[in-house]
Design a protein around this motif. Structure first.
Motif, mmCIF file in Angstrom:
data_model
loop_
_atom_site.group_PDB
_atom_site.id
_atom_site.type_symbol
_atom_site.label_atom_id
_atom_site.label_comp_id
_atom_site.label_asym_id
_atom_site.label_seq_id
_atom_site.Cartn_x
_atom_site.Cartn_y
_atom_site.Cartn_z
ATOM 1 N N TYR A 3 0.861 -1.179 0.000
ATOM 2 C CA TYR A 3 0.000 0.000 0.000
ATOM 3 C C TYR A 3 0.899 1.231 0.000
ATOM 4 O O TYR A 3 1.803 1.352 0.840
ATOM 5 N N SER A 4 0.670 2.136 -0.952
ATOM 6 C CA SER A 4 1.471 3.355 -1.056
ATOM 7 C C SER A 4 0.556 4.561 -1.116
ATOM 8 O O SER A 4 -0.526 4.509 -1.726
ATOM 9 N N LEU A 14 6.234 9.963 -0.936
ATOM 10 C CA LEU A 14 5.583 8.657 -1.051
ATOM 11 C C LEU A 14 5.941 7.758 0.131
ATOM 12 O O LEU A 14 7.114 7.591 0.472
ATOM 13 N N ILE A 15 4.920 7.198 0.762
ATOM 14 C CA ILE A 15 5.087 6.242 1.850
ATOM 15 C C ILE A 15 4.540 4.894 1.387
ATOM 16 O O ILE A 15 3.432 4.816 0.840
ATOM 17 N N SER A 16 5.316 3.820 1.578
ATOM 18 C CA SER A 16 4.881 2.493 1.150
ATOM 19 C C SER A 16 4.961 1.509 2.305
ATOM 20 O O SER A 16 5.928 1.514 3.072
ATOM 21 N N LEU A 17 3.932 0.677 2.414
ATOM 22 C CA LEU A 17 3.888 -0.377 3.412
ATOM 23 C C LEU A 17 3.823 -1.723 2.704
ATOM 24 O O LEU A 17 3.086 -1.879 1.727
ATOM 25 N N SER A 18 4.591 -2.692 3.184
ATOM 26 C CA SER A 18 4.562 -4.038 2.620
ATOM 27 C C SER A 18 3.871 -4.960 3.607
ATOM 28 O O SER A 18 4.322 -5.139 4.733
ATOM 29 N N LYS A 46 0.895 8.903 10.526
ATOM 30 C CA LYS A 46 0.161 7.674 10.872
ATOM 31 C C LYS A 46 -1.329 7.803 10.539
ATOM 32 O O LYS A 46 -1.904 6.947 9.865
ATOM 33 N N SER A 47 -1.948 8.868 11.003
ATOM 34 C CA SER A 47 -3.379 9.038 10.759
ATOM 35 C C SER A 47 -3.666 9.293 9.289
ATOM 36 O O SER A 47 -4.735 8.936 8.773
ATOM 37 N N GLY A 48 -2.699 9.913 8.595
ATOM 38 C CA GLY A 48 -2.881 10.152 7.172
ATOM 39 C C GLY A 48 -2.992 8.868 6.380
ATOM 40 O O GLY A 48 -3.805 8.764 5.455
ATOM 41 N N ILE A 49 -2.206 7.868 6.741
ATOM 42 C CA ILE A 49 -2.261 6.573 6.061
ATOM 43 C C ILE A 49 -3.626 5.936 6.246
ATOM 44 O O ILE A 49 -4.267 5.486 5.301
ATOM 45 N N VAL A 50 -4.096 5.917 7.502
ATOM 46 C CA VAL A 50 -5.388 5.302 7.804
ATOM 47 C C VAL A 50 -6.521 6.076 7.121
ATOM 48 O O VAL A 50 -7.448 5.481 6.557
ATOM 49 N N THR A 51 -6.440 7.397 7.152
ATOM 50 C CA THR A 51 -7.465 8.212 6.504
ATOM 51 C C THR A 51 -7.514 7.957 5.009
ATOM 52 O O THR A 51 -8.588 7.893 4.403
ATOM 53 N N SER A 52 -6.357 7.768 4.386
ATOM 54 C CA SER A 52 -6.319 7.511 2.945
ATOM 55 C C SER A 52 -6.989 6.187 2.595
ATOM 56 O O SER A 52 -7.611 6.066 1.535
ATOM 57 N N GLU A 89 -1.803 3.803 -4.257
ATOM 58 C CA GLU A 89 -1.597 2.575 -5.026
ATOM 59 C C GLU A 89 -1.689 1.394 -4.073
ATOM 60 O O GLU A 89 -1.063 1.395 -3.016
ATOM 61 N N SER A 90 -2.485 0.411 -4.445
ATOM 62 C CA SER A 90 -2.689 -0.754 -3.585
ATOM 63 C C SER A 90 -2.504 -2.042 -4.372
ATOM 64 O O SER A 90 -3.126 -2.227 -5.427
ATOM 65 N N ASP A 91 -1.630 -2.913 -3.894
ATOM 66 C CA ASP A 91 -1.480 -4.262 -4.441
ATOM 67 C C ASP A 91 -2.169 -5.234 -3.493
ATOM 68 O O ASP A 91 -1.979 -5.144 -2.277
ATOM 69 N N PHE A 92 -2.940 -6.154 -4.041
ATOM 70 C CA PHE A 92 -3.608 -7.134 -3.191
ATOM 71 C C PHE A 92 -3.863 -8.411 -3.975
ATOM 72 O O PHE A 92 -3.805 -8.414 -5.215
#
Length: 214
Positions: A3-4, A14-18, A46-52, A89-92
């Motif tokens: 998730y980016s 850009l922040i990306s989480l694997s 942190k809250s920005g990621i969850v809000t997105s 951008e989301s990979d799933f």
């Protein structure tokens, strides 16, 4: 899986989480590689990621989301002023018929000429999850409301999708329109669960469950 995000609250980079770092196999177990939490200093995003994630979920599932004046006002207050755009951008992974498919969804929100946030870019692409190739097949690609790519083999469905989404794709996502105009009517003949299981579009609706465990 990944998730980016860029362009929300304090996130101007850009922040990306694997979520899953292991090689994808036929017998994968993503439960062993879930993100358990996000930590950081105040104002680190942190809250920005969850809000997105919440915004993404609403755009994917609610055709009227961007037409809501309250939502527009809220977006204006939280989309980063430096970037002026929200990129997600989301990979799933999704089960499609008898195969595991890797899906990649991209979204860009930006202000249009009327000053409202609209969908500047939307794309869904897929590939077989176990494939080592980096190439992905584009299912649909929308640029400023115009369909650039729409990969549907059924000619009748292709024409129906083009007709029923005409002039709507700046304020409503292809995903939400497909759900509203095609999946919901079919649910009158079949159960919604069965339809969702047979359509990769249905797997968008697992986003909140997968990501909101933050």
């Amino acid at each position: 899986m990944n998730y980016s995000v860029k362009g929300i609250k304090t996130l101007d980079e850009l922040i990306s989480l694997s979520f899953y770092k292991k090689t994808i196999t036929r017998n994968l177990d993503t439960q062993e590689y879930n993100v358990k939490g996000i930590y950081g200093m105040n104002g680190s995003g942190k809250s920005g990621i969850v809000t997105s994630v919440k915004i993404l979920k609403n755009i994917l599932t609610d055709p009227g989301y961007l037409n809501n004046p309250i939502i527009q006002k809220n977006l204006d207050s939280i989309i980063n002023k430096k970037t002026g755009k929200l990129f997600i951008e989301s990979d799933f992974l999704a089960k499609y018929i008898d195969a595991t498919v890797m899906c990649r969804y991209k979204l860009i929100l930006s202000k249009n000429v009327t000053g409202k946030y609209s969908i500047e870019y939307e794309q869904l692409s897929t590939k077989k999850a176990t494939s080592k190739s980096q190439n992905m097949k584009i299912i649909f690609e929308i640029v400023n409301g115009s369909i650039e790519t729409l990969n549907i083999e059924d000619d009748k469905l292709l024409k129906d999708v083009i007709e029923k989404t005409r002039n709507l794709l700046t304020m409503e996502s292809m995903s939400s329109l497909f759900y509203e105009k095609f999946l919901i009517p079919e649910a009158k003949k079949k159960t919604l669960q069965n339809i969702m299981e047979k359509s990769i579009y249905g797997y968008f609706f697992s986003l909140e469950e997968n990501y909101m465990s933050f």
